[in-house]
Write a protein that holds these residues in place. Structure first.
Motif, short mmCIF file in Angstrom:
data_model
loop_
_atom_site.label_atom_id
_atom_site.label_comp_id
_atom_site.label_asym_id
_atom_site.label_seq_id
_atom_site.Cartn_x
_atom_site.Cartn_y
_atom_site.Cartn_z
N LEU A 33 0.82 -1.21 0.00
CA LEU A 33 0.00 0.00 0.00
C LEU A 33 0.86 1.26 0.00
CD1 LEU A 33 -2.71 -1.12 2.58
CD2 LEU A 33 -3.02 -0.87 0.11
N ARG A 34 2.05 1.18 0.60
CA ARG A 34 2.94 2.35 0.67
C ARG A 34 3.92 2.42 -0.50
NH1 ARG A 34 3.51 0.52 6.12
NH2 ARG A 34 5.61 -0.20 5.60
N SER A 35 3.82 1.50 -1.43
CA SER A 35 4.82 1.37 -2.49
C SER A 35 4.81 2.49 -3.51
CB SER A 35 4.64 0.03 -3.23
OG SER A 35 3.40 0.03 -3.93
N GLY A 36 3.70 3.22 -3.62
CA GLY A 36 3.60 4.27 -4.62
C GLY A 36 3.26 3.75 -6.00
N LEU A 37 3.00 2.45 -6.14
CA LEU A 37 2.67 1.86 -7.43
C LEU A 37 1.19 2.07 -7.76
CD1 LEU A 37 4.61 -1.49 -6.97
CD2 LEU A 37 5.25 0.40 -8.46
N ALA A 61 -3.63 1.46 -5.13
CA ALA A 61 -4.99 1.95 -4.92
C ALA A 61 -6.01 0.86 -5.19
CB ALA A 61 -5.25 3.16 -5.80
N ALA A 62 -5.76 0.05 -6.23
CA ALA A 62 -6.67 -1.05 -6.54
C ALA A 62 -6.67 -2.08 -5.42
CB ALA A 62 -6.28 -1.69 -7.87
N LEU A 63 -5.50 -2.35 -4.85
CA LEU A 63 -5.42 -3.28 -3.72
C LEU A 63 -6.20 -2.72 -2.53
CD1 LEU A 63 -4.27 -5.77 -2.28
CD2 LEU A 63 -2.22 -4.45 -1.78
N ALA A 64 -6.08 -1.43 -2.28
CA ALA A 64 -6.82 -0.80 -1.18
C ALA A 64 -8.32 -0.93 -1.41
CB ALA A 64 -6.42 0.66 -1.05
N ALA A 65 -8.76 -0.74 -2.65
CA ALA A 65 -10.19 -0.85 -2.96
C ALA A 65 -10.67 -2.28 -2.76
CB ALA A 65 -10.43 -0.40 -4.40
N ASP A 66 -9.87 -3.26 -3.16
CA ASP A 66 -10.22 -4.67 -2.95
C ASP A 66 -10.41 -4.96 -1.47
OD1 ASP A 66 -9.98 -5.08 -5.65
OD2 ASP A 66 -8.07 -6.17 -5.53
N PRO A 107 -5.21 7.05 2.86
CA PRO A 107 -4.87 8.05 1.83
C PRO A 107 -5.14 7.57 0.41
CG PRO A 107 -2.89 7.08 2.79
CD PRO A 107 -4.03 6.64 3.64
N LEU A 108 -5.05 6.26 0.17
CA LEU A 108 -5.29 5.73 -1.17
C LEU A 108 -6.76 5.76 -1.52
CD1 LEU A 108 -2.83 2.69 -1.08
CD2 LEU A 108 -2.56 4.78 -2.40
N LEU A 109 -7.61 5.47 -0.54
CA LEU A 109 -9.05 5.50 -0.78
C LEU A 109 -9.56 6.93 -0.90
CD1 LEU A 109 -10.16 2.69 1.69
CD2 LEU A 109 -9.98 2.54 -0.79
N ALA A 110 -8.91 7.85 -0.16
CA ALA A 110 -9.32 9.26 -0.21
C ALA A 110 -8.90 9.91 -1.52
CB ALA A 110 -8.73 10.02 0.98
N ALA A 139 -0.03 8.80 -3.27
CA ALA A 139 0.54 8.27 -2.02
C ALA A 139 1.67 9.20 -1.63
CB ALA A 139 1.04 6.85 -2.21
N ALA A 140 1.30 10.30 -1.02
CA ALA A 140 2.26 11.35 -0.71
C ALA A 140 3.38 10.84 0.17
CB ALA A 140 1.56 12.51 -0.01
N GLY A 141 4.61 11.20 -0.20
CA GLY A 141 5.75 10.87 0.63
C GLY A 141 6.24 9.45 0.49
N VAL A 142 5.68 8.70 -0.46
CA VAL A 142 6.09 7.32 -0.63
C VAL A 142 7.25 7.25 -1.62
CG1 VAL A 142 5.38 5.04 -1.42
CG2 VAL A 142 3.79 6.44 -0.12
N ARG A 143 8.24 6.46 -1.29
CA ARG A 143 9.40 6.30 -2.15
C ARG A 143 9.07 5.33 -3.27
NH1 ARG A 143 13.11 2.57 -3.05
NH2 ARG A 143 15.28 3.13 -3.48
#
Length: 314
Positions: A261-265, A269-274, A295-298, A303-307
């Protein structure tokens, strides 16, 4: 412990030269170690005499608690030619040294401070027992140092391709082997990282994500791997369906889901929705997963600040 570790628990590159006091069963030997160490630090003629005294005793001292610190100090302060003379005494003794709680630090120091051509004998000798070495409490540190400092040498390349990459899917679940896999994903050459990541994102990904040790290698794929493997791993997690939702509540698995979820990929977001859909259907999710989903659902796609993962060509 004999060595420190970083935030992920990977054996640190620290040396016994930083630890004191010397502790030997033989007090005379302990005093000799003190005197040699002081002479090496003093430089000049005292250093030269200390090096002369070390010659012929390097292997014996490398296996001692205090002696291993003296040998490391000598390697740090002597010339390349002097170091080569000292190291030559260790040839043929790598297995004994690498399996020693003291000797492994000397081998690690050789890899860190000497040119690869002078340290290559270590990887060459380790190859004879590599599958056992990579799973050994102390030998695994040698693999980590080789990955960090000698990945380009042919002998290390052999270890990485024939042992670490070939056994990565199982090795990552080993108590000590997982350190090597995670370190390789972060520090190895791009082609080695690719081979290892290929093994990690395969059919055993779910099993490894639920494992106390295996999860660290999968987290490393998201933190240090290339984008393609991160995307494959998220797609693999999504394909597990309800199993992915259970993974998000699992003691160990949820740390892998959080890393995804923090990967920035884009797939994050799709994983978060699932996961949100399965939560709505009554599925339980870990608190850390819920936090990283917000943050992904919002703001899907952000994904601010994610490397962002690096590319294999890096």
């Amino acid at each position: 412990g004999d060595a420190g570790s970083d935030a992920q628990g990977v054996p640190a590159a620290g040396s016994r030269t930083e630890r004191a006091p010397f502790e030997e069963e033989d007090t005379d030997e302990a005093q000799a170690c003190h005197e040699l160490h002081a002479a090496l630090a003093a430089g000049g003629g005292r250093r030269a005499r200390a090096l002369a005294e070390l010659r012929g005793t390097v292997c014996r001292r490398a296996l001692q608690r205090g002696g291993c610190r003296v040998v490391q100090a000598a390697l740090e302060c002597c010339s390349s030619a002097e170091a080569q003379d000292l190291v030559r005494e260790l040839h043929g003794n790598v297995r004994r040294l690498s399996e020693s709680p003291h000797g492994n630090f000397v081998l690690g120091k050789i890899i860190e401070v000497l040119p690869v051509v002078q340290s290559a004998f270590i990887a060459q000798e380790v190859a004879a027992f590599a599958s056992k070495a990579v799973r050994h409490r102390y030998c695994c540190r040698i693999f980590c140092r080789l990955i960090e400092h000698a990945s380009m040498h042919a002998a290390t390349d052999h270890l990485l391709t024939q042992v670490v990459a070939a056994e990565a899917a199982d090795l990552c679940r080993h108590e000590f082997g997982h350190y090597v896999v995670a370190r390789a994903v972060e520090h190895a050459l791009p082609r080695h990282r690719g081979l290892i990541a290929d093994a990690l994102v395969g059919s055993q990904a779910l099993r490894n994500a639920q494992n106390r040790y295996g999860r660290f290698a999968l987290e490393a794929v998201f933190a240090h791997g290339d984008q393609r493997h991160g995307e494959i791993l998220i797609d693999t997690l999504r394909a597990f369906g309800d199993e992915a939702a259970r993974l998000a509540a699992h003691q160990f698995g949820q740390t892998v889901v959080c890393a995804a979820l923090r990967s920035g990929l884009p797939q994050a977001a799709a994983l978060a929705a699932d996961l949100a859909s399965r939560q709505a259907a009554g599925g339980a999710l870990g608190n850390r997963v819920l936090r990283d989903m917000e943050p992904l659902l919002a703001s899907p796609g952000k994904a601010a600040g994610v490397r962002a993962p690096r590319d294999l060509a890096a």
